[in-house]
Design a protein around this motif. Structure first.
Motif, PDB file in Angstrom:
ATOM      1  N   LEU A   1       0.808  -1.206   0.000  1.00 41.54           N
ATOM      2  CA  LEU A   1       0.000   0.000   0.000  1.00 41.54           C
ATOM      3  C   LEU A   1       0.847   1.263   0.000  1.00 41.54           C
ATOM      4  O   LEU A   1       1.903   1.325   0.647  1.00 41.54           O
ATOM      5  CB  LEU A   1      -0.911   0.033   1.230  1.00 41.54           C
ATOM      6  CG  LEU A   1      -1.900  -1.129   1.400  1.00 41.54           C
ATOM      7  CD1 LEU A   1      -2.650  -0.972   2.713  1.00 41.54           C
ATOM      8  CD2 LEU A   1      -2.873  -1.178   0.232  1.00 41.54           C
ATOM      9  N   VAL A   2       0.358   2.281  -0.702  1.00 37.03           N
ATOM     10  CA  VAL A   2       0.801   3.653  -0.540  1.00 37.03           C
ATOM     11  C   VAL A   2      -0.394   4.410   0.022  1.00 37.03           C
ATOM     12  O   VAL A   2      -1.403   4.601  -0.672  1.00 37.03           O
ATOM     13  CB  VAL A   2       1.254   4.274  -1.875  1.00 37.03           C
ATOM     14  CG1 VAL A   2       1.563   5.758  -1.688  1.00 37.03           C
ATOM     15  CG2 VAL A   2       2.478   3.547  -2.410  1.00 37.03           C
ATOM     16  N   VAL A   3      -0.298   4.819   1.269  1.00 32.54           N
ATOM     17  CA  VAL A   3      -1.403   5.503   1.941  1.00 32.54           C
ATOM     18  C   VAL A   3      -1.238   7.002   1.742  1.00 32.54           C
ATOM     19  O   VAL A   3      -0.168   7.561   2.004  1.00 32.54           O
ATOM     20  CB  VAL A   3      -1.438   5.154   3.440  1.00 32.54           C
ATOM     21  CG1 VAL A   3      -2.608   5.853   4.120  1.00 32.54           C
ATOM     22  CG2 VAL A   3      -1.546   3.637   3.620  1.00 32.54           C
ATOM     23  N   THR A   4      -2.287   7.657   1.285  1.00 33.85           N
ATOM     24  CA  THR A   4      -2.232   9.078   0.986  1.00 33.85           C
ATOM     25  C   THR A   4      -2.991   9.891   2.034  1.00 33.85           C
ATOM     26  O   THR A   4      -3.791   9.350   2.814  1.00 33.85           O
ATOM     27  CB  THR A   4      -2.835   9.365  -0.401  1.00 33.85           C
ATOM     28  OG1 THR A   4      -4.241   9.079  -0.370  1.00 33.85           O
ATOM     29  CG2 THR A   4      -2.174   8.494  -1.467  1.00 33.85           C
ATOM     30  N   ASP A   5      -2.714  11.185   2.057  1.00 30.44           N
ATOM     31  CA  ASP A   5      -3.490  12.142   2.861  1.00 30.44           C
ATOM     32  C   ASP A   5      -3.514  11.782   4.348  1.00 30.44           C
ATOM     33  O   ASP A   5      -4.569  11.808   4.985  1.00 30.44           O
ATOM     34  CB  ASP A   5      -4.927  12.250   2.326  1.00 30.44           C
ATOM     35  CG  ASP A   5      -4.962  12.646   0.862  1.00 30.44           C
ATOM     36  OD1 ASP A   5      -4.431  13.716   0.525  1.00 30.44           O
ATOM     37  OD2 ASP A   5      -5.494  11.867   0.050  1.00 30.44           O
ATOM     38  N   VAL A   6      -2.349  11.456   4.900  1.00 25.61           N
ATOM     39  CA  VAL A   6      -2.287  11.124   6.324  1.00 25.61           C
ATOM     40  C   VAL A   6      -2.431  12.401   7.154  1.00 25.61           C
ATOM     41  O   VAL A   6      -2.046  13.492   6.722  1.00 25.61           O
ATOM     42  CB  VAL A   6      -0.962  10.407   6.673  1.00 25.61           C
ATOM     43  CG1 VAL A   6      -0.838   9.115   5.900  1.00 25.61           C
ATOM     44  CG2 VAL A   6       0.226  11.316   6.412  1.00 25.61           C
ATOM     45  N   PRO A   7      -3.007  12.312   8.350  1.00 21.11           N
ATOM     46  CA  PRO A   7      -3.136  13.496   9.212  1.00 21.11           C
ATOM     47  C   PRO A   7      -1.772  13.933   9.733  1.00 21.11           C
ATOM     48  O   PRO A   7      -0.878  13.102   9.950  1.00 21.11           O
ATOM     49  CB  PRO A   7      -4.044  13.015  10.341  1.00 21.11           C
ATOM     50  CG  PRO A   7      -3.850  11.530  10.377  1.00 21.11           C
ATOM     51  CD  PRO A   7      -3.599  11.111   8.955  1.00 21.11           C
ATOM     52  N   ARG A   8      -1.623  15.222   9.952  1.00 19.21           N
ATOM     53  CA  ARG A   8      -0.385  15.788  10.461  1.00 19.21           C
ATOM     54  C   ARG A   8      -0.669  16.638  11.690  1.00 19.21           C
ATOM     55  O   ARG A   8      -1.756  17.222  11.803  1.00 19.21           O
ATOM     56  CB  ARG A   8       0.324  16.606   9.377  1.00 19.21           C
ATOM     57  CG  ARG A   8       0.960  15.726   8.289  1.00 19.21           C
ATOM     58  CD  ARG A   8       1.288  16.512   7.044  1.00 19.21           C
ATOM     59  NE  ARG A   8       2.139  15.780   6.098  1.00 19.21           N
ATOM     60  CZ  ARG A   8       1.708  14.898   5.212  1.00 19.21           C
ATOM     61  NH1 ARG A   8       0.417  14.593   5.168  1.00 19.21           N
ATOM     62  NH2 ARG A   8       2.540  14.299   4.384  1.00 19.21           N
ATOM     63  N   PRO A   9       0.287  16.743  12.602  1.00 20.08           N
ATOM     64  CA  PRO A   9       0.070  17.516  13.834  1.00 20.08           C
ATOM     65  C   PRO A   9       0.163  19.013  13.584  1.00 20.08           C
ATOM     66  O   PRO A   9       0.547  19.468  12.505  1.00 20.08           O
ATOM     67  CB  PRO A   9       1.207  17.036  14.743  1.00 20.08           C
ATOM     68  CG  PRO A   9       2.288  16.649  13.786  1.00 20.08           C
ATOM     69  CD  PRO A   9       1.596  16.087  12.575  1.00 20.08           C
ATOM     70  N   ASP A  10      -0.174  19.778  14.611  1.00 21.29           N
ATOM     71  CA  ASP A  10      -0.129  21.235  14.547  1.00 21.29           C
ATOM     72  C   ASP A  10       1.300  21.712  14.289  1.00 21.29           C
ATOM     73  O   ASP A  10       2.236  21.307  14.984  1.00 21.29           O
ATOM     74  CB  ASP A  10      -0.653  21.822  15.860  1.00 21.29           C
ATOM     75  CG  ASP A  10      -0.594  23.326  15.881  1.00 21.29           C
ATOM     76  OD1 ASP A  10      -1.455  23.963  15.271  1.00 21.29           O
ATOM     77  OD2 ASP A  10       0.355  23.865  16.505  1.00 21.29           O
ATOM     78  N   ALA A  11       1.468  22.604  13.307  1.00 15.10           N
ATOM     79  CA  ALA A  11       2.808  23.041  12.906  1.00 15.10           C
ATOM     80  C   ALA A  11       3.519  23.810  14.014  1.00 15.10           C
ATOM     81  O   ALA A  11       4.742  23.692  14.172  1.00 15.10           O
ATOM     82  CB  ALA A  11       2.708  23.900  11.650  1.00 15.10           C
ATOM     83  N   GLU A  12       2.796  24.596  14.787  1.00 16.56           N
ATOM     84  CA  GLU A  12       3.435  25.357  15.871  1.00 16.56           C
ATOM     85  C   GLU A  12       3.972  24.429  16.953  1.00 16.56           C
ATOM     86  O   GLU A  12       5.042  24.677  17.520  1.00 16.56           O
ATOM     87  CB  GLU A  12       2.453  26.359  16.462  1.00 16.56           C
ATOM     88  CG  GLU A  12       2.109  27.521  15.528  1.00 16.56           C
ATOM     89  CD  GLU A  12       1.269  28.562  16.217  1.00 16.56           C
ATOM     90  OE1 GLU A  12       0.975  28.416  17.430  1.00 16.56           O
ATOM     91  OE2 GLU A  12       0.881  29.541  15.539  1.00 16.56           O
ATOM     92  N   GLN A  13       3.249  23.358  17.228  1.00 14.64           N
ATOM     93  CA  GLN A  13       3.726  22.407  18.229  1.00 14.64           C
ATOM     94  C   GLN A  13       4.929  21.631  17.718  1.00 14.64           C
ATOM     95  O   GLN A  13       5.855  21.326  18.485  1.00 14.64           O
ATOM     96  CB  GLN A  13       2.592  21.470  18.632  1.00 14.64           C
ATOM     97  CG  GLN A  13       1.480  22.178  19.375  1.00 14.64           C
ATOM     98  CD  GLN A  13       0.391  21.243  19.829  1.00 14.64           C
ATOM     99  OE1 GLN A  13       0.129  20.212  19.205  1.00 14.64           O
ATOM    100  NE2 GLN A  13      -0.266  21.592  20.922  1.00 14.64           N
ATOM    101  N   VAL A  14       4.952  21.339  16.427  1.00 18.71           N
ATOM    102  CA  VAL A  14       6.126  20.685  15.833  1.00 18.71           C
ATOM    103  C   VAL A  14       7.346  21.589  15.964  1.00 18.71           C
ATOM    104  O   VAL A  14       8.433  21.144  16.345  1.00 18.71           O
ATOM    105  CB  VAL A  14       5.869  20.337  14.357  1.00 18.71           C
ATOM    106  CG1 VAL A  14       7.146  19.832  13.696  1.00 18.71           C
ATOM    107  CG2 VAL A  14       4.766  19.291  14.247  1.00 18.71           C
ATOM    108  N   ALA A  15       7.175  22.875  15.678  1.00 17.13           N
ATOM    109  CA  ALA A  15       8.281  23.826  15.790  1.00 17.13           C
ATOM    110  C   ALA A  15       8.767  23.934  17.233  1.00 17.13           C
ATOM    111  O   ALA A  15       9.969  24.066  17.487  1.00 17.13           O
ATOM    112  CB  ALA A  15       7.842  25.191  15.277  1.00 17.13           C
ATOM    113  N   ALA A  16       7.835  23.856  18.188  1.00 17.86           N
ATOM    114  CA  ALA A  16       8.228  23.904  19.595  1.00 17.86           C
ATOM    115  C   ALA A  16       9.095  22.709  19.962  1.00 17.86           C
ATOM    116  O   ALA A  16      10.115  22.851  20.656  1.00 17.86           O
ATOM    117  CB  ALA A  16       6.990  23.955  20.482  1.00 17.86           C
TER     118      ALA A  16
END
Length: 235
Positions: free
Chosen positions: A4-19
């Protein structure tokens, strides 16, 4: 078995990633309760670079980088490509051409449980990589794996959308649903470490800051003057 190639996976909040990137690998690892490390064997090919981003995962077969090419299409700006290998392989799965493709999509970097090559060119490009091996040995493109299904590196399960934090100390994974609490725990730990750093800079000893003297006593550690020890004939 489905591939499988799974598309459109959910991603976390960008500000929290930067933190999380700002806190760094060591702090995030401690804040999670000392879990999530991808092990000491994954090392950066560069120094002085820190990244964090949602994982796009790929599972490859030994000596075969077909699924890295498939994974590139699923990468968005800020993502980190995480490549697992079905069995141990020292091949150079990744080099400057794939890095050029990922860089054009704004990918933050690569974490791979295998080998990379063209490392001098990758450093000049400024494309960050953490790998288990460096190897000139090339790969084929013949065997299907998966994209955006979980991969395992150093007994850690990395799912698509989990946050990868990587710097000179190594790599740590934060499960996507645990990102908010990990940010708060990392912030609290950083504040505590700042207070401790100030105290140590002011002359306080770690023995007293961490209340270690009772532990030494309980472990049977004795203090004795040099001349007294000499009189006793040594240890």
């Amino acid at each position: 078995m489905r591939r499988l190639v799974v598309t459109d996976v959910p991603r976390p909040d960008a500000e929290q990633v930067a933190a999380l990137q700002g806190f760094g690998v060591a702090t995030v690892h401690e804040a999670q309760g000392r879990v999530g490390s991808l092990g000491a064997a994954l090392r950066p090919i560069q120094q002085g670079t820190a990244i964090a981003g949602p994982a796009v995962t790929a599972l490859c077969w030994p000596g075969d980088n077909l699924m890295i090419h498939a994974a590139v299409e699923q990468c968005r700006p800020g993502d980190v490509l995480v490549v697992g290998v079905a069995a141990a392989s020292t091949h150079g799965f990744f080099g400057d051409l794939l890095a050029t493709s990922l860089a054009s999509r704004g990918v933050a970097g690569l974490v791979i449980d295998g080998g990379v090559r063209d490392t001098e060119v990758l450093r000049r490009m400024g494309f960050p990589v953490w790998s288990r091996h460096v190897s000139a040995e090339g790969t084929v493109k013949a065997t299907a794996g998966n994209v955006n299904l979980p991969v395992v590196i150093a007994d850690q399960v990395i799912s698509a959308g989990d946050v990868i934090v990587a710097d000179d100390d190594g790599v740590v994974v934060v499960p996507r649903l645990e990102v908010p609490q990990t940010v708060e725990a990392s912030r609290a730990r950083e504040e505590k470490e700042t207070a401790t750093r100030d105290a140590l800079a002011g002359g306080q000893l770690g023995l007293d800051r961490y209340d270690l003297r009772p532990l030494l006593r309980d472990l049977g550690v004795e203090y004795v003057r040099w001349d007294e020890l000499a009189e006793q004939g040594g240890a």
